[in-house]
Design an enzyme around this catalytic site. Structure first.
Site, PDB file in Angstrom:
ATOM      1  N   CYS A  12      11.599 123.974 -16.480  1.00 27.10           N
ATOM      2  CA  CYS A  12      10.862 125.251 -16.910  1.00 27.10           C
ATOM      3  C   CYS A  12      10.553 125.072 -18.596  1.00 27.10           C
ATOM      4  O   CYS A  12      11.790 125.127 -19.217  1.00 27.10           O
ATOM      5  CB  CYS A  12      11.341 126.499 -16.347  1.00 27.10           C
ATOM      6  SG  CYS A  12      11.473 126.694 -14.659  1.00 27.10           S
ATOM      7  N   CYS A  26      11.193 122.123 -11.330  1.00 27.60           N
ATOM      8  CA  CYS A  26      12.187 122.451 -12.151  1.00 27.60           C
ATOM      9  C   CYS A  26      13.387 121.609 -12.072  1.00 27.60           C
ATOM     10  O   CYS A  26      13.990 121.777 -10.706  1.00 27.60           O
ATOM     11  CB  CYS A  26      12.205 123.552 -12.679  1.00 27.60           C
ATOM     12  SG  CYS A  26      13.610 123.900 -13.999  1.00 27.60           S
ATOM     13  N   CYS A  43      13.708 130.536 -16.133  1.00 26.73           N
ATOM     14  CA  CYS A  43      14.226 129.475 -15.479  1.00 26.73           C
ATOM     15  C   CYS A  43      15.913 130.038 -15.259  1.00 26.73           C
ATOM     16  O   CYS A  43      16.610 129.783 -14.304  1.00 26.73           O
ATOM     17  CB  CYS A  43      14.555 128.256 -16.230  1.00 26.73           C
ATOM     18  SG  CYS A  43      15.182 126.874 -15.363  1.00 26.73           S
ATOM     19  N   CYS A  60      16.181 124.846 -11.835  1.00 28.70           N
ATOM     20  CA  CYS A  60      16.167 125.908 -10.987  1.00 28.70           C
ATOM     21  C   CYS A  60      15.052 125.734  -9.735  1.00 28.70           C
ATOM     22  O   CYS A  60      15.113 126.509  -8.944  1.00 28.70           O
ATOM     23  CB  CYS A  60      15.572 127.211 -11.810  1.00 28.70           C
ATOM     24  SG  CYS A  60      13.828 127.174 -11.982  1.00 28.70           S
ATOM     25  N   GLY A  91     -12.572 140.391 -27.031  1.00 28.19           N
ATOM     26  CA  GLY A  91     -12.669 139.282 -27.201  1.00 28.19           C
ATOM     27  C   GLY A  91     -13.387 138.886 -28.596  1.00 28.19           C
ATOM     28  O   GLY A  91     -13.591 137.650 -29.102  1.00 28.19           O
TER      29      GLY A  91
END
Lengths: 358, 283
Positions: free
Chosen positions: B266, B241, B272, B244, B32
């Site tokens: 998606c 979606c 997808c 899908c 980080g």
């Protein structure tokens, strides 16, 4: 060769680049610009690209101008991206601009001075009337010639320094930092600041320099001297042990003289703002010298309250290759982030309307 | 595609790669923490993925299989451009399959499929400093990180709640890494933040213009900032979606007409497509 994913986007990119090439050429019945023509006839554009591209090569800069269709920031970017792939053989010795073969040299602080004033090829005192004769083309009559008298042309700041009026610049044997190899860090010392300014955007420096004249930063500048011409570049290879000249480059140097009221340790005197630019870049050299002086506020114990005096503000924002990349990246797709903003704003609106209804 | 000759493998020279790898090692050692590095000018513009490209170029080898996504999709123009760049200067195999890639360079998304050990996720980062909107001076934010002085960000989140009833950050939502450093996850939607937590893959972040590199090693704690009484909430459109049927994926909203018509699909095209193919195979 392994499988490379191909999609519609790829065809669109190819088509766009083909269109770009066609648009770059323009009307094919007209003669094509040669690099020599760009180098000779658009010389100041070439100079600017060399300065901001941080690479002294007129031929490559002319190619970049041609490839960029005259977009000088794009051209500087092309040159930078090329430059970064080049190996480094060594560092040059400090150039002696006092020994410059002058094409132009003016001082606003002295009416006359050793070596005299030389106007050189300048737009100054031209009347800015569109010249329709130029549109018709043709070769101009030869300019009058004179023989240089061989008199030395010492730098104006040196003349002031003789009297002790110009704050001396302490010589230093420490290795200067290299902006292109190490990231900026703050506080930034003057060699680093000057490096950043030397390749900074002319427009940005112009605006920052201008702001110091209008009260944002307390500037009282005089042009001690502007000089432009050719200077020898020397290196001292360790295996030789003595300096050799590897060529000469055209540079523009501006030394701006500023009053300094003095401090507890220093008597009142003049201080220097310094600008040095590849090629003939007078506006940039002048603006750079104003900004350099403004950035010295901290070390001179002056108040730091104007944008031009803020190291971080100036140095992080003067690079047009970085700036144009980040500003223009906004045209890349952002629909994922925008979608989450949409959902968030819808949610917040729903809260507001619900509370208003209650 | 022909491999560009005249340039080193992966475009960068080996000394530059070594400098970047050193920065990467340091970044992995201090999760980080932003490590300054000598970012180079690349032949693509700053702000268009030069940090991610330099990181990828420094870790990629001839055996790697590279996936590049932008907005979750492989066929967005900048993803195409970056993938072509690597195909040209490194000649590596590219793929659109998340599971088949060894290195995934991404802008603005984390793939829906869980990443596994051995994979590397390279993020393109525009502004590495999570505090920059609160404190633009880098010299000052460095001090704040050194002292773990993150009160300013907590106050900002608190003010959001006081003013709007919610935390009004929907992407680039700040995270604490390893309980020590506040970090920008790059502009991914907050929906993706939980995927970073204890991810088995190595996460590398490159900010070219800002000249910073940082990292999250595998299985590191990554917590989105929140309050006990206002827990972090990932956001997604409340829909399935249209292609899908997924209800668990992040969705793009597609405007279909000028009368308010919308559909949601998606954002992760590989996710997808895989789901659609599986459904077709089942039928």
């Amino acid at each position: 060769m392994a499988y490379v994913a191909v999609k519609g986007g790829e065809r669109a990119i190819d088509a766009a680049h083909a269109w770009l090439a066609e648009a770059r050429r323009g009307d094919a019945t007209l003669p094509e610009l040669s690099l020599e023509q760009i180098e000779q006839q658009l010389g100041l554009a070439v100079d600017r690209v060399m300065a901001e591209g941080a690479c002294y090569d007129r031929g490559l800069a002319a190619l970049a101008v041609k490839q960029a269709r005259g977009d000088l920031i794009e051209a500087a970017f092309l040159l930078r991206a090329y430059r970064t792939t080049l190996p480094r053989f060594g560092a040059s010795l400090p150039m002696d601009t006092g020994a410059m073969r002058l094409r132009r040299r003016i001082s606003a602080t002295y009416k006359d001075l050793p070596g005299g004033q030389v106007l050189g090829p300048t737009f100054d005192y031209t009347h800015r009337l569109l010249d329709f004769a130029l549109a018709a083309g043709g070769t101009p009559p030869p300019a009058p010639q004179a023989t240089p008298d061989g008199e030395a042309t010492p730098r104006v700041t040196g003349i002031l320094a003789q009297e002790g009026l110009m704050a001396p610049e302490a010589p230093s044997e420490t290795e200067p930092p290299d902006l292109t190899r190490e990231p900026l860090s703050f506080p930034a010392e003057r060699p680093l600041r000057l490096q950043a300014l030397a390749r900074g955007d002319e427009g940005f420096l112009l605006a920052m320099g201008y702001s110091t004249q209008r009260g944002y930063g307390n500037a009282h500048p005089f042009v001690g001297e502007i000089r432009m011409g050719e200077v020898a570049v020397e290196i001292a290879p360790p295996e030789l042990g003595f300096p050799i000249e590897i060529g000469e480059i055209t540079v523009t140097e501006c030394q701006m003289v500023n009053q300094f009221a003095g401090s507890k340790t220093e008597p009142p005197q003049f201080t220097r703002g310094y600008g040095l630019v590849f090629g003939h870049g007078e506006r940039k050299a002048m603006a750079m010298s104003l900004v350099d002086r403004a950035l010295r506020a901290r070390e001179l114990g002056e108040e730091v309250d104007a944008p031009a005096q803020s190291e971080e503000f100036v140095l992080y924002h003067c690079d047009n290759v970085e700036a144009t990349g980040f500003v223009e990246h906004l045209k890349l797709p952002h629909y994922v982030d925008f979608q989450s903003e949409l959902e968030k704003v819808r949610e917040m609106r729903a809260t507001v309307f619900r509370e208003a209804a209650e | 595609m022909t491999i560009e000759t005249g340039y080193n493998f992966g475009y960068l020279d080996e000394n530059t790669k070594r400098m970047i790898r050193r920065a990467l090692l340091k970044a992995v050692a201090i999760p980080g923490h932003q490590v300054p590095f000598g970012s180079r000018e690349m032949p693509l513009p700053y702000g268009w993925g030069t940090g991610g490209i330099q990181v990828t170029a420094s870790v990629i080898g001839p055996q790697d299989r590279l996936k590049v996504i932008d907005q979750g999709a492989d066929d967005t123009t900048n993803a195409v451009s970056i993938r072509r760049f690597f195909a040209k200067v490194a000649g590596v195999a590219t793929t659109e399959r998340t599971s088949g890639a060894t290195i995934i360079q991404t802008r603005h998304r984390i793939p829906e499929v869980k990443l596994r050990e051995g994979q590397i996720l390279v993020y393109q980062v525009p502004m590495p400093e999570p505090l920059f909107r609160l404190e633009p001076r880098v010299s000052e934010t460095r001090r704040m990180h050194a002292l773990a002085d993150y009160g300013l960000m907590h106050v900002r989140l608190y003010e959001d709640i006081a003013r709007h009833g919610h935390i009004a950050i929907s992407y680039n939502y700040p995270v604490m890494v390893g309980g020590r450093y506040l970090m920008s996850p790059s502009p991914i939607p907050a929906f993706d933040n939980p995927k970073m937590h204890r991810m088995p893959a190595l996460q590398l972040f490159g900010a070219g213009r800002e000249k910073r590199i940082y990292a999250v090693p595998p299985y590191t704690s990554v917590q989105s900032l929140d309050f006990e009484d206002h827990p972090f909430q990932p956001i997604r459109a409340n829909a399935a979606c249209a292609l899908c049927g997924a209800r668990d994926s992040y969705l793009d909203e597609v405007v279909t007409d000028d009368k308010g018509g919308r559909m949601f699909v998606c954002s992760d095209t590989d996710y997808c497509n895989t789901r659609q193919a599986a459904r077709e195979a089942a039928e």
